[in-house]
Scaffold this motif. Structure first.
Motif, mmCIF file in Angstrom:
data_model
loop_
_atom_site.group_PDB
_atom_site.id
_atom_site.type_symbol
_atom_site.label_atom_id
_atom_site.label_comp_id
_atom_site.label_asym_id
_atom_site.label_seq_id
_atom_site.Cartn_x
_atom_site.Cartn_y
_atom_site.Cartn_z
ATOM 1 N N PRO A 194 0.832 -1.218 0.000
ATOM 2 C CA PRO A 194 0.000 0.000 0.000
ATOM 3 C C PRO A 194 0.861 1.260 0.000
ATOM 4 C CG PRO A 194 -0.731 -1.569 1.666
ATOM 5 C CD PRO A 194 0.589 -2.062 1.161
ATOM 6 N N PRO A 195 0.351 2.363 -0.539
ATOM 7 C CA PRO A 195 1.088 3.640 -0.525
ATOM 8 C C PRO A 195 1.440 4.045 0.901
ATOM 9 C CG PRO A 195 -0.822 3.771 -1.973
ATOM 10 C CD PRO A 195 -0.949 2.476 -1.225
ATOM 11 N N GLY A 196 2.644 4.561 1.075
ATOM 12 C CA GLY A 196 3.084 5.001 2.398
ATOM 13 C C GLY A 196 3.791 3.932 3.202
ATOM 14 N N LYS A 197 3.731 2.676 2.730
ATOM 15 C CA LYS A 197 4.418 1.593 3.417
ATOM 16 C C LYS A 197 5.829 1.458 2.848
ATOM 17 C CE LYS A 197 1.074 0.159 6.109
ATOM 18 N NZ LYS A 197 1.175 0.133 7.584
ATOM 19 N N MET A 198 6.814 1.273 3.725
ATOM 20 C CA MET A 198 8.213 1.209 3.304
ATOM 21 C C MET A 198 8.638 -0.224 3.009
ATOM 22 S SD MET A 198 11.637 2.367 5.398
ATOM 23 C CE MET A 198 11.535 0.920 6.454
ATOM 24 N N ASP A 199 9.456 -0.370 1.982
ATOM 25 C CA ASP A 199 10.069 -1.655 1.660
ATOM 26 C C ASP A 199 11.506 -1.624 2.182
ATOM 27 O OD1 ASP A 199 11.100 -3.978 0.687
ATOM 28 O OD2 ASP A 199 10.659 -3.590 -1.416
ATOM 29 N N PRO A 200 11.788 -2.236 3.358
ATOM 30 C CA PRO A 200 13.131 -2.151 3.932
ATOM 31 C C PRO A 200 14.188 -2.922 3.145
ATOM 32 C CG PRO A 200 11.771 -3.668 5.191
ATOM 33 C CD PRO A 200 10.867 -3.022 4.188
ATOM 34 N N PHE A 201 13.751 -3.760 2.197
ATOM 35 C CA PHE A 201 14.705 -4.565 1.436
ATOM 36 C C PHE A 201 15.162 -3.873 0.155
ATOM 37 C CE2 PHE A 201 12.138 -7.387 3.994
ATOM 38 C CZ PHE A 201 13.103 -8.187 4.605
ATOM 39 N N ALA A 210 14.794 -9.738 -2.901
ATOM 40 C CA ALA A 210 13.640 -9.749 -1.998
ATOM 41 C C ALA A 210 12.861 -8.451 -2.153
ATOM 42 C CB ALA A 210 14.092 -9.922 -0.548
ATOM 43 N N THR A 211 11.531 -8.559 -2.139
ATOM 44 C CA THR A 211 10.658 -7.395 -2.297
ATOM 45 C C THR A 211 9.496 -7.514 -1.315
ATOM 46 O OG1 THR A 211 11.197 -7.314 -4.664
ATOM 47 C CG2 THR A 211 9.305 -6.029 -3.921
ATOM 48 N N THR A 212 9.097 -6.396 -0.758
ATOM 49 C CA THR A 212 7.991 -6.393 0.197
ATOM 50 C C THR A 212 6.660 -6.169 -0.512
ATOM 51 O OG1 THR A 212 9.439 -5.499 1.916
ATOM 52 C CG2 THR A 212 7.075 -5.343 2.301
ATOM 53 N N TYR A 213 5.688 -7.001 -0.163
ATOM 54 C CA TYR A 213 4.325 -6.885 -0.672
ATOM 55 C C TYR A 213 3.374 -6.814 0.515
ATOM 56 C CZ TYR A 213 5.783 -8.160 -5.414
ATOM 57 O OH TYR A 213 6.370 -8.169 -6.654
ATOM 58 N N SER A 214 2.127 -6.539 0.225
ATOM 59 C CA SER A 214 1.106 -6.650 1.258
ATOM 60 C C SER A 214 0.950 -8.122 1.631
ATOM 61 C CB SER A 214 -0.229 -6.091 0.751
ATOM 62 O OG SER A 214 -1.282 -6.432 1.635
ATOM 63 N N SER A 215 0.626 -8.395 2.880
ATOM 64 C CA SER A 215 0.394 -9.767 3.305
ATOM 65 C C SER A 215 -0.978 -10.278 2.875
ATOM 66 C CB SER A 215 0.538 -9.883 4.829
ATOM 67 O OG SER A 215 -0.352 -8.986 5.471
ATOM 68 N N GLU A 216 -1.809 -9.375 2.321
ATOM 69 C CA GLU A 216 -3.132 -9.770 1.829
ATOM 70 C C GLU A 216 -3.042 -10.301 0.397
ATOM 71 O OE1 GLU A 216 -5.860 -9.760 3.662
ATOM 72 O OE2 GLU A 216 -4.764 -8.952 5.396
ATOM 73 N N MET A 217 -4.005 -11.127 0.037
ATOM 74 C CA MET A 217 -4.080 -11.660 -1.319
ATOM 75 C C MET A 217 -5.198 -10.950 -2.083
ATOM 76 S SD MET A 217 -1.674 -13.852 -0.910
ATOM 77 C CE MET A 217 -1.688 -14.899 -2.363
ATOM 78 N N GLN A 218 -5.044 -10.863 -3.407
ATOM 79 C CA GLN A 218 -6.062 -10.222 -4.225
ATOM 80 C C GLN A 218 -7.308 -11.106 -4.333
ATOM 81 O OE1 GLN A 218 -4.677 -8.783 -8.026
ATOM 82 N NE2 GLN A 218 -2.748 -8.006 -7.171
ATOM 83 N N PRO A 219 -8.482 -10.508 -4.562
ATOM 84 C CA PRO A 219 -9.720 -11.301 -4.637
ATOM 85 C C PRO A 219 -9.843 -12.104 -5.926
ATOM 86 C CG PRO A 219 -10.179 -8.990 -5.065
ATOM 87 C CD PRO A 219 -8.737 -9.054 -4.634
ATOM 88 N N THR A 220 -9.070 -11.748 -6.951
ATOM 89 C CA THR A 220 -9.167 -12.440 -8.244
ATOM 90 C C THR A 220 -8.041 -13.461 -8.390
ATOM 91 O OG1 THR A 220 -7.842 -10.713 -9.308
ATOM 92 C CG2 THR A 220 -10.242 -10.447 -9.331
ATOM 93 N N THR A 221 -8.194 -14.337 -9.373
ATOM 94 C CA THR A 221 -7.161 -15.333 -9.659
ATOM 95 C C THR A 221 -6.775 -15.265 -11.135
ATOM 96 O OG1 THR A 221 -8.810 -17.054 -10.103
ATOM 97 C CG2 THR A 221 -7.941 -16.902 -7.847
#
Length: 257
Positions: A194-201, A210-221
């Motif tokens: 999400p915007p405003g969240k930092m990727d420390p890696f 390594a890349t930081t993502y949201s821990s949530e999954m998208q509703p679509t497949t």
């Protein structure tokens, strides 16, 4: 491996050591351990021997696992070593003979059975199902993929969501369906950070894939073919809403692997 990469490894390690007592004050009272000192010497090994993947211990552990499966009939002492050595040499000699041009055709017909028994890691794909339907596992180019309900680790992948995509994204395989000789993965992708969240890696790119993502999954497949998978990936949720994704492709095995 380059001097720049090796120096970057040493610099990142020193940065971590310098900040250890600052961010974790309780470590000031810990007994000094040799691990950190030894880790700094990896810099020398990188310059001497190249990337870590060329000299780490996993190949030796694989050989040990192979030797452990040899039947020893409970022999001990010098007999045990002799049994292991003779069994290993017999297998190597047989594999060499099977590759000879003058090997009898009838023996070559048994090579597939031999490979299945003694060489479990192959580049073959899973055979088709007797009838269409879902499957728990699927092997493609020697890599084993699973649906998340069967094995979460083997379901985590980096893949191209479409044939025109040029950047892979992380996701988890929810279903593996075979229909008419064609296998399809149904993959649920990760939400982006999400915007405003930092990727420390980000500071470690390109040395650490390594890349930081949201821990949530998208509703679509996404429905993809196995050929659209780049590699497996590792996932670790290090906060309530962030997860780090590590690319496990062999081409990404750099100095920090």
């Amino acid at each position: 491996m380059t001097v720049e990469r090796a120096s970057s490894y040493r610099g990142f390690l020193k940065q971590w050591v310098d900040g250890l007592t600052v961010h974790h004050p309780h470590t000031q009272h810990h007994a000094k351990r040799p691990n950190i000192h030894v880790a700094f010497h990896i810099y020398d090994f990188l310059l001497l021997f190249g990337p870590v993947i060329s000299w780490w211990c996993f190949p030796f552990e694989r050989v040990i696992g192979y030797l452990q499966k040899i039947h020893t009939t409970n022999r001990v002492g010098g007999e045990l070593e002799g049994i292991l050595t003779r069994s290993f040499l017999r297998g190597a000699s047989l594999r060499r003979w099977l590759r000879r041009s003058d090997c009898p055709e009838v023996i070559k017909q048994f090579k597939a059975m031999f490979d299945r028994a003694f060489s479990p890691r192959t580049d073959s794909d899973s055979p088709p199902l007797a009838k269409d339907g879902e499957r728990a596992h699927y092997t493609f180019n020697g890599a084993n993929f699973s649906r998340a309900s069967t094995h979460l680790g083997n379901s985590l992948i980096l893949y191209y969501p479409s044939h025109s995509a040029i950047t892979p994204i992380p996701g988890s395989i929810e279903n593996i369906v075979c229909e008419g000789g064609t296998t399809t993965f149904s993959v649920r992708p990760h939400e982006v950070l999400p915007p405003g969240k930092m990727d420390p890696f980000l500071r470690y790119h390109p040395y650490l894939p390594a890349t930081t993502y949201s821990s949530e999954m998208q509703p679509t497949t996404h429905k993809i073919s196995p050929s659209m998978v780049l590699s497996h990936c590792a996932r670790f949720e290090f906060s309530d809403d962030r997860a780090v994704i590590l690319n496990l492709a062999r081409s990404q095995c750099t100095l920090v692997c």
